[in-house]
Design an enzyme around this catalytic site. Structure first.
Site, PDB file in Angstrom:
ATOM      1  N   LEU A 229       0.812  -1.215   0.000  1.00 31.36           N
ATOM      2  CA  LEU A 229       0.000   0.000   0.000  1.00 31.36           C
ATOM      3  C   LEU A 229       0.845   1.265   0.000  1.00 31.36           C
ATOM      4  O   LEU A 229       0.386   2.325  -0.417  1.00 31.36           O
ATOM      5  CB  LEU A 229      -0.924   0.022   1.228  1.00 31.36           C
TER       6      LEU A 229
ATOM      7  N   SER B  19      11.183   5.276   3.850  1.00 32.76           N
ATOM      8  CA  SER B  19      12.602   5.086   4.154  1.00 32.76           C
ATOM      9  C   SER B  19      12.845   3.894   5.060  1.00 32.76           C
ATOM     10  O   SER B  19      13.905   3.270   5.000  1.00 32.76           O
ATOM     11  CB  SER B  19      13.156   6.352   4.808  1.00 32.76           C
TER      12      SER B  19
ATOM     13  N   GLY C  97      10.701   1.135   5.438  1.00 38.46           N
ATOM     14  CA  GLY C  97      10.078  -0.130   5.066  1.00 38.46           C
ATOM     15  C   GLY C  97       8.854   0.072   4.202  1.00 38.46           C
ATOM     16  O   GLY C  97       8.824   0.958   3.351  1.00 38.46           O
ATOM     17  N   ARG C  98       7.810  -0.738   4.464  1.00 43.97           N
ATOM     18  CA  ARG C  98       6.622  -0.724   3.617  1.00 43.97           C
ATOM     19  C   ARG C  98       5.367  -0.924   4.462  1.00 43.97           C
ATOM     20  O   ARG C  98       5.424  -1.387   5.599  1.00 43.97           O
ATOM     21  CB  ARG C  98       6.700  -1.853   2.570  1.00 43.97           C
TER      22      ARG C  98
ATOM     23  N   ASP D  16       1.784  16.302  13.219  1.00 41.84           N
ATOM     24  CA  ASP D  16       1.890  16.063  11.769  1.00 41.84           C
ATOM     25  C   ASP D  16       0.522  16.042  11.105  1.00 41.84           C
ATOM     26  O   ASP D  16       0.247  15.200  10.250  1.00 41.84           O
ATOM     27  CB  ASP D  16       2.625  14.751  11.502  1.00 41.84           C
TER      28      ASP D  16
END
Length: 512
Positions: free
Chosen positions: A207, A211, A213-214, A324
């Site tokens: 998805l 930097s 991972g995934r 954020d």
């Protein structure tokens, strides 16, 4: 069991903080070419750093959250599924609107920008509160009863008194509502450690990437429900000195429990990676929807802002600053409600302030740019930026030059388009307040100053919190649970998840 989805698009963030994963938006058409406020995804996420060079963190922020359909909701869409064709046609012929330029001192000037007003594309308004209608009927009743000038004055006084009474009743009800939601927090001894293993899931697709991972869409081998698993490489976390932020993200998500915040179901680790099992949000990013629409009608922006406000109030009451807030970190579940994701920058605070320079450049509060200690008030500044961007289609201080962007933020001068309502301008002027001692959300009454503002007069806060309000947009989920069509496709790569050879840093991440 209710599950909801997680995958948020990362953007170039500045400063050192946990680098979480990213997911690109589905569609990001450039804003009106030649406009004085041209704004595109490439510009938003390009060279945004204090030295004008790309940030060290190529992407920060990701998760994916979506409901698996185990809640009963009485909801229907104000839009048809997907983006109406009329919207696409309307945005082809934009006419310039004038702007009103104001700062905290109230200066004004005229400009122009080419953004199409799309209020007429949303056929139905959000429900109005009973308090507003009762106040109006009271005013009409007493106006009819007046006899001549004295009777008119008497009626106006009675109407004003009724308005104050209704406002007081509304404030008491909302205060009680907030008190109830703030108490919902998991016990301190709640653990996510080793609740699952790699063998419990079938990994379906990627998805998002980042930097560290995934993020993967997975299906449970036990209950057959869909989740999003964020995978972080231990070595990269250690090398970039993000151990504390990563552990904070796990701890905060393990404690919070709110309808508009993603759920962390469990964590585990293998020799090389950390795994966080979270909601899967099938509706995709709010950022993607905003880029397709260019900008939202006021009623739509107000709906999403209300859900964000309740989530921020909950976090702040539990001594958590988010740091954020942006459309990329707001995902839509299958019913059209928001889920805040990506807590890589979130921090536990009490009486102490934050000092870390982190966040997305367009959304940074002036006190953060000034390298001063800051507190939860920075989140309310970001809320003002979010509301402005939803209404206008671009952030208020945007500049292609990063240094000019920071100068604009520090100056605090805002150009309000002419189609902004007076109430929205008044609210934004109190949120985008450089002086934190005057900023809404940071005053004596806290978030109540925002919630009770006239711009939210037609919002039923109890219906918002219980998700019993009609949503302005229902994502076009056609394949049912596990539908990932609202996210961009990523090339899958070979992984070595589950390896037990040469375990690294296990003692450092002992709570995973």
């Amino acid at each position: 069991m209710d599950t909801t989805a997680v995958a948020s698009k990362g953007s170039t963030n500045v400063g050192s903080s946990t680098d979480t994963l990213s997911t690109s938006a589905s569609l990001h058409p450039s804003m009106n070419a030649g406009s004085v406020n041209e704004y595109s995804e490439q510009q938003r996420h390009g060279t945004n750093s204090f030295n004008g060079k790309p940030s060290v963190h190529d992407s920060v922020g990701s998760d994916a959250s979506v409901s698996n359909g185990h809640n009963n909701h009485n909801e229907s869409s104000l839009w048809t599924s997907g983006i109406p064709k009329a919207l696409e046609e309307a945005t082809k012929s934009k006419k310039p609107d004038s702007l009103v330029s104001t700062s905290t001192s109230g200066c004004a000037s005229a400009h122009s920008v080419g953004y199409q007003n799309i209020d007429n594309l949303i056929p139905s308004p959000l429900p109005e509160s009973a308090s507003r209608s009762s106040s109006q009927s009271s005013h009409q009743r007493h106006s009819r009863d007046g006899r001549g000038e004295l009777g008119s004055e008497h009626g106006e006084r009675r109407s004003a008194m009724d308005g104050l009474r209704d406002r007081h009743i509304r404030k008491v009800r909302v205060s009680q509502l907030l008190d109830l939601q703030r108490r919902r927090i998991r016990p301190a001894d709640h653990t996510t450690k080793d609740r699952y293993g790699i063998q419990d899931f079938n990994f379906l697709q990627t998805l998002g990437t980042g930097s560290f991972g995934r993020v993967h869409l997975v299906q449970s081998n036990h209950n057959r429900l869909y989740y999003a698993i964020k995978v972080l490489e231990k070595k990269k976390i250690v090398d970039m000195k993000q151990i504390e932020h990563t552990c904070d993200e796990r701890y905060i998500l393990s404690r919070v429990q709110h309808p508009f915040i993603t759920i962390l179901w469990g964590t585990f680790q293998d020799a090389k990676n950390l795994f966080m099992v979270m909601d899967f949000a099938e509706g995709g990013e709010l950022f993607s929807l905003l880029r397709k629409c260019h900008r939202f009608p006021e009623k739509v922006a107000k709906f999403y802002a209300a859900e964000v406000i309740l989530a921020l109030d909950y976090l702040h009451h539990n001594q958590i600053v988010y740091r954020d807030l942006k459309p990329e970190n707001l995902l839509l579940d299958r019913f059209g409600h928001l889920k805040i994701v990506d807590f890589g920058f979130a921090k536990r605070v009490s009486t102490s302030n934050c000092c870390t320079l982190c966040g997305t450049p367009d959304y940074l509060a002036p006190e953060i740019i000034s390298l001063k200690p800051y507190n939860k008030a920075a989140d309310w500044w970001s809320l003002g930026i979010l509301i402005f961007e939803m209404l206008a289609g671009y952030p208020p201080f945007y500049s292609e030059n990063p240094m000019k962007l920071y100068e604009n933020i520090l100056e605090g001068k805002v150009n309000y388009p002419s189609y902004f309502s007076p109430a929205s301008i008044d609210l934004l002027s109190h949120l985008l307040q450089r002086d934190i001692t005057c900023r809404y959300g940071n005053l004596k009454d806290g978030s109540m100053d925002i919630i009770m503002h006239p711009w939210f007069r037609d919002i039923s806060w109890d219906k918002i919190l219980t998700r019993k309000i009609e949503v302005p947009y229902v994502p076009p989920i056609q394949a049912g649970m596990g539908d990932s069509s609202q996210f961009d496709a990523y090339a899958d790569v070979a992984t070595d998840y589950g390896t037990s050879e040469d375990p690294e840093f296990t003692s450092i991440f002992k709570d995973f």
